[in-house]
Design a protein around this motif. Structure first.
Motif, PDB file in Angstrom:
ATOM      1  N   ARG A  87      34.974  45.044  49.059  1.00  0.00           N
ATOM      2  CA  ARG A  87      35.501  44.307  47.905  1.00  0.00           C
ATOM      3  C   ARG A  87      36.455  43.202  48.363  1.00  0.00           C
ATOM      4  O   ARG A  87      36.397  42.078  47.856  1.00  0.00           O
ATOM      5  CB  ARG A  87      36.215  45.273  46.959  1.00  0.00           C
ATOM      6  N   GLU A  88      37.329  43.531  49.319  1.00  0.00           N
ATOM      7  CA  GLU A  88      38.277  42.528  49.825  1.00  0.00           C
ATOM      8  C   GLU A  88      37.552  41.402  50.545  1.00  0.00           C
ATOM      9  O   GLU A  88      37.932  40.233  50.424  1.00  0.00           O
ATOM     10  CB  GLU A  88      39.288  43.192  50.760  1.00  0.00           C
ATOM     11  N   THR A 132      34.510  40.400  49.922  1.00  0.00           N
ATOM     12  CA  THR A 132      33.857  39.595  48.884  1.00  0.00           C
ATOM     13  C   THR A 132      34.870  38.701  48.190  1.00  0.00           C
ATOM     14  O   THR A 132      34.615  37.519  47.949  1.00  0.00           O
ATOM     15  CB  THR A 132      33.163  40.503  47.856  1.00  0.00           C
ATOM     16  N   ARG A 133      36.028  39.260  47.870  1.00  0.00           N
ATOM     17  CA  ARG A 133      37.063  38.462  47.200  1.00  0.00           C
ATOM     18  C   ARG A 133      37.513  37.299  48.090  1.00  0.00           C
ATOM     19  O   ARG A 133      37.684  36.180  47.610  1.00  0.00           O
ATOM     20  CB  ARG A 133      38.264  39.356  46.859  1.00  0.00           C
ATOM     21  N   ASP A 134      37.692  37.579  49.369  1.00  0.00           N
ATOM     22  CA  ASP A 134      38.111  36.521  50.286  1.00  0.00           C
ATOM     23  C   ASP A 134      37.070  35.408  50.348  1.00  0.00           C
ATOM     24  O   ASP A 134      37.413  34.222  50.348  1.00  0.00           O
ATOM     25  CB  ASP A 134      38.336  37.121  51.684  1.00  0.00           C
ATOM     26  N   LEU A 150      36.215  40.768  39.944  1.00  0.00           N
ATOM     27  CA  LEU A 150      37.284  40.416  40.879  1.00  0.00           C
ATOM     28  C   LEU A 150      38.398  39.616  40.215  1.00  0.00           C
ATOM     29  O   LEU A 150      39.567  39.734  40.601  1.00  0.00           O
ATOM     30  CB  LEU A 150      36.703  39.587  42.038  1.00  0.00           C
ATOM     31  N   PHE A 151      38.046  38.793  39.225  1.00  0.00           N
ATOM     32  CA  PHE A 151      39.015  37.937  38.545  1.00  0.00           C
ATOM     33  C   PHE A 151      38.794  38.022  37.044  1.00  0.00           C
ATOM     34  O   PHE A 151      37.654  37.982  36.572  1.00  0.00           O
ATOM     35  CB  PHE A 151      38.866  36.483  39.011  1.00  0.00           C
TER      36      PHE A 151
END
Length: 249
Positions: free
Chosen positions: A19-20, A22-24, A61-62
């Motif tokens: 997840r991190e 992907t977010r990055d 994510l957002f």
């Protein structure tokens, strides 16, 4: 603990890491689109497509586009501030005049704003600026530069006043320049404005107490945290006394 729960426990950290990652990737993509095309380029569809995702994945994510923009602006500023900190550390380690360091930092900030108008203008909104921690770190770089000027006896006003004047002037210069078409921008405007601010906050040479009491007090205040024999409470009291002499920080 059962075998199934052990496997599930091992998968959770891996899931968070994915997840991190992907977010990055999404934030970096949004930051690139913001830099290249402005806020209009940062659409959910465009970011998802460029990051290799489906649009619904972004909403996991957002919360919305504003949250994505906040993250993109933070990323752009964080990279800029990291470069500023490195340059400031190199300058401090050398023999460069602290006033020259201050001018160099000003030029770097003006160049950044002109190269990243969308990110700069987004942070002009005080509400959004409060969501950008890198802005606060950037202000600390400015404070460090001003503190070195003060320690050299070259500051004629309180440190915070100098920081506020320089920040306000830089923000105003960028707003003025960005409001004009590139071909109409005066390349010397920002330097002229820095010179005007410098004349109001700097002394021409390191001051002795008999030459310029205000500058000497400012210089001494900058050195107070370095006095080894003072406890934190004593240093804070001395700084308060000196600030009272200057009419407060």
């Amino acid at each position: 603990m059962t075998m199934g729960s052990e496997i599930a426990g091992a998968e959770r950290p891996a899931g968070r890491a994915r997840r991190e990652d992907t977010r990055d990737r999404v934030v970096r993509t949004a930051a690139r689109l913001l830099t290249e095309g402005g806020t209009d380029a940062v659409t959910t569809r465009a970011v998802a497509q460029a990051a290799g995702l489906q649009p619904p994945a972004l909403y996991r994510l957002f919360a919305d586009k504003d949250a994505l923009l906040d993250a993109a602006v933070e990323h752009v500023y964080a990279e800029h501030v990291a470069a500023k900190r490195s340059a400031a550390a190199d300058s401090a380690a050398g023999e460069e005049d602290p006033v020259a360091q201050l001018r160099a930092g000003w030029r770097t900030q003006i160049e950044f704003g002109l190269a990243n108008p969308a990110a700069f203008l987004l942070t002009a909104d005080p509400v959004r600026a409060g969501k950008t921690p890198a802005l606060a770190r950037g202000m600390e770089v400015l404070r460090e530069r001003v503190r070195r000027v003060a320690a050299a006896g070259r500051l004629a006003v309180a440190e915070q006043r100098a920081v506020d004047l320089i920040h306000a002037a830089g923000t105003g210069a960028l707003h003025t320049l960005l409001a004009l078409p590139p071909e109409r921008r005066d390349p010397g405007l920002a330097d002229a404005l820095f010179d005007a601010v410098a004349r109001s906050v700097l002394t021409d040479a390191p001051a002795l107490p008999t030459d310029d009491t205000a500058a000497a007090v400012t210089a001494f205040r900058a050195l107070v945290p370095r006095l080894p024999r003072l406890s934190p409470a004593e240093a804070a009291l001395l700084d308060e006394w000196l600030g009272r002499d200057r009419g407060g920080a």
